[in-house]
Design a protein around this motif. Structure first.
Motif, mmCIF file in Angstrom:
data_model
loop_
_atom_site.group_PDB
_atom_site.id
_atom_site.type_symbol
_atom_site.label_atom_id
_atom_site.label_comp_id
_atom_site.label_asym_id
_atom_site.label_seq_id
_atom_site.Cartn_x
_atom_site.Cartn_y
_atom_site.Cartn_z
ATOM 1 N N SER A 84 64.507 34.140 -52.730
ATOM 2 C CA SER A 84 63.254 34.403 -52.007
ATOM 3 C C SER A 84 62.873 33.273 -51.046
ATOM 4 N N ASP A 85 63.585 32.149 -51.119
ATOM 5 C CA ASP A 85 63.313 31.041 -50.187
ATOM 6 C C ASP A 85 63.995 31.248 -48.846
ATOM 7 N N THR A 86 64.813 32.272 -48.715
ATOM 8 C CA THR A 86 65.456 32.577 -47.439
ATOM 9 C C THR A 86 64.384 32.863 -46.400
ATOM 10 N N ALA A 87 64.340 32.030 -45.371
ATOM 11 C CA ALA A 87 63.290 32.105 -44.349
ATOM 12 C C ALA A 87 63.605 31.054 -43.293
ATOM 13 N N GLU A 88 62.753 30.989 -42.285
ATOM 14 C CA GLU A 88 62.864 29.924 -41.288
ATOM 15 C C GLU A 88 61.750 28.921 -41.527
ATOM 16 N N TYR A 89 62.104 27.656 -41.437
ATOM 17 C CA TYR A 89 61.173 26.580 -41.747
ATOM 18 C C TYR A 89 60.947 25.723 -40.503
ATOM 19 N N PHE A 90 59.684 25.467 -40.221
ATOM 20 C CA PHE A 90 59.310 24.711 -39.036
ATOM 21 C C PHE A 90 58.570 23.442 -39.431
ATOM 22 N N CYS A 91 59.011 22.335 -38.877
ATOM 23 C CA CYS A 91 58.303 21.079 -39.000
ATOM 24 C C CYS A 91 57.363 20.957 -37.804
ATOM 25 N N ALA A 92 56.185 20.378 -38.029
ATOM 26 C CA ALA A 92 55.213 20.265 -36.942
ATOM 27 C C ALA A 92 54.472 18.941 -37.038
ATOM 28 N N VAL A 93 54.048 18.431 -35.899
ATOM 29 C CA VAL A 93 53.306 17.176 -35.848
ATOM 30 C C VAL A 93 52.045 17.352 -35.022
ATOM 31 N N GLY A 94 50.966 16.786 -35.522
ATOM 32 C CA GLY A 94 49.694 16.836 -34.814
ATOM 33 C C GLY A 94 49.109 15.445 -34.722
ATOM 34 N N PRO A 95 48.984 14.897 -33.515
ATOM 35 C CA PRO A 95 48.417 13.555 -33.394
ATOM 36 C C PRO A 95 46.978 13.525 -33.887
ATOM 37 N N ARG A 96 46.642 12.480 -34.621
ATOM 38 C CA ARG A 96 45.286 12.350 -35.135
ATOM 39 C C ARG A 96 44.294 12.292 -33.989
ATOM 40 N N GLY A 97 43.264 13.111 -34.102
ATOM 41 C CA GLY A 97 42.221 13.101 -33.087
ATOM 42 C C GLY A 97 42.505 13.991 -31.895
ATOM 43 N N TYR A 98 43.657 14.625 -31.860
ATOM 44 C CA TYR A 98 43.985 15.506 -30.756
ATOM 45 C C TYR A 98 44.107 16.940 -31.253
ATOM 46 N N GLN A 99 44.053 17.866 -30.332
ATOM 47 C CA GLN A 99 44.006 19.262 -30.728
ATOM 48 C C GLN A 99 45.354 19.948 -30.744
ATOM 49 N N LYS A 100 46.353 19.368 -30.122
ATOM 50 C CA LYS A 100 47.612 20.082 -29.958
ATOM 51 C C LYS A 100 48.607 19.757 -31.060
ATOM 52 N N VAL A 101 49.245 20.795 -31.581
ATOM 53 C CA VAL A 101 50.279 20.652 -32.598
ATOM 54 C C VAL A 101 51.607 21.043 -31.975
ATOM 55 N N THR A 102 52.617 20.206 -32.161
ATOM 56 C CA THR A 102 53.946 20.467 -31.611
ATOM 57 C C THR A 102 54.900 20.847 -32.736
ATOM 58 N N PHE A 103 55.668 21.898 -32.486
ATOM 59 C CA PHE A 103 56.606 22.416 -33.481
ATOM 60 C C PHE A 103 58.031 22.052 -33.133
ATOM 61 N N GLY A 104 58.852 21.894 -34.181
ATOM 62 C CA GLY A 104 60.280 21.800 -33.994
ATOM 63 C C GLY A 104 60.872 23.170 -33.720
ATOM 64 N N THR A 105 62.183 23.198 -33.502
ATOM 65 C CA THR A 105 62.836 24.459 -33.144
ATOM 66 C C THR A 105 63.182 25.320 -34.350
ATOM 67 N N GLY A 106 62.939 24.801 -35.557
ATOM 68 C CA GLY A 106 63.111 25.609 -36.749
ATOM 69 C C GLY A 106 64.480 25.467 -37.390
ATOM 70 N N THR A 107 64.517 25.643 -38.705
ATOM 71 C CA THR A 107 65.760 25.664 -39.480
ATOM 72 C C THR A 107 65.764 26.910 -40.342
ATOM 73 N N LYS A 108 66.810 27.713 -40.175
ATOM 74 C CA LYS A 108 66.937 28.924 -40.990
ATOM 75 C C LYS A 108 67.661 28.575 -42.274
ATOM 76 N N LEU A 109 66.966 28.761 -43.371
ATOM 77 C CA LEU A 109 67.558 28.530 -44.682
ATOM 78 C C LEU A 109 68.091 29.848 -45.214
ATOM 79 N N GLN A 110 69.383 29.875 -45.478
ATOM 80 C CA GLN A 110 69.996 31.077 -46.046
ATOM 81 C C GLN A 110 70.463 30.752 -47.456
ATOM 82 N N VAL A 111 69.861 31.400 -48.426
ATOM 83 C CA VAL A 111 70.225 31.184 -49.816
ATOM 84 C C VAL A 111 71.258 32.225 -50.217
ATOM 85 N N ILE A 112 72.402 31.736 -50.677
ATOM 86 C CA ILE A 112 73.532 32.611 -51.015
ATOM 87 C C ILE A 112 73.558 32.875 -52.519
ATOM 88 N N PRO A 113 73.632 34.147 -52.915
ATOM 89 C CA PRO A 113 73.632 34.449 -54.356
ATOM 90 C C PRO A 113 74.861 33.898 -55.067
#
Lengths: 113, 116
Positions: A84-113
């Motif tokens: 059930s952890d199979t999904a895409e995971y995004f890391c993001a950073v938000g500078p303190r005191g600012y409104q904009k959040v920047t995302f990474g390009t994502g990592t697809k986690l594929q869990v193999i049975p």
């Protein structure tokens, strides 16, 4: 300006094995850090966040991440993954005191049975 | 509690047509955002708003306009759609702590737009 790098676009892992998803960031100011998860055809939801205090952060579904300021990294870890952890995971950073959040390009986690 | 609701969820447009995406949030959040998601590029910020009546440009604002006439609503408009605007659009909202946003975003389920 800030940026986020997720070096792995896809990570296959066997069920019940541990996993680490890499995330590095750059910013000229102090930041908040986040991991989001996106299941197929859904929006993103927050897994965990680092705002201040302890650098080891625990999130939902058994995930955790550790803020390393000297290495400007925030890797996501889980000791034993489930199908059930199979999904895409995004890391993001938000500078303190600012409104904009920047995302990474994502990592697809594929869990193999 | 509905959270963040986007309408429509799917839309197909012809090049040159216009349309508006509506985002509504019921959490009384100050900050609202529009992102687009394209394969291999993550989420890129189009426009955002820090309060009713105020908007600002993000990373990729060209070809889009926004309005925030009411606190709970944030509209994204395409005046003349182009195939490069084919994407999945996400709206998000956030709330402030200590005078600034937390950065913790609450997302809608997305709107898939295809421009032919």
């Amino acid at each position: 300006a800030q940026s986020v790098t997720q070096l792995d676009s896809q990570v296959p892992v066997f069920e019940e094995a541990p996993v680490e998803l890499r995330c590095n960031y750059s910013s000229s100011v102090s930041v908040y850090l986040f991991w989001y998860v996106q299941y197929p055809n859904q929006g993103l939801q927050l897994l965990l966040k680092y705002l201040s205090g302890s650098t080891l952060v625990k999130g939902i579904n058994g995930f955790e991440a550790e803020f390393n300021k000297s290495q400007t990294s925030f890797p996501l870890r889980k000791p034993s993954v489930h199908i059930s952890d199979t999904a895409e995971y995004f890391c993001a950073v938000g500078p303190r005191g600012y409104q904009k959040v920047t995302f990474g390009t994502g990592t697809k986690l594929q869990v193999i049975p | 509690n509905a959270g963040v609701t986007q309408t429509p969820k799917f839309r197909v447009l012809k090049t040159g047509q216009s349309m508006t995406l509506l985002c509504a949030q019921d959490m009384n959040h100050e900050y609202m955002y529009w992102y687009r998601q394209d394969p291999g590029m993550g989420l890129r910020l189009i426009h955002y708003s820090v309060g009713e009546g105020t908007t600002a440009k993000g990373e990729v604002p060209d070809g889009y306009n926004v309005s925030r006439l009411k606190k709970q609503n944030f509209l994204l408009g395409l005046e003349s759609a182009a195939p490069s605007q084919t994407s999945v659009y996400f709206c998000a909202s956030s709330y402030p702590i200590a005078g600034g946003p937390t950065g913790e975003l609450f997302f809608g389920e997305g709107s898939r737009l295809t421009v032919l």
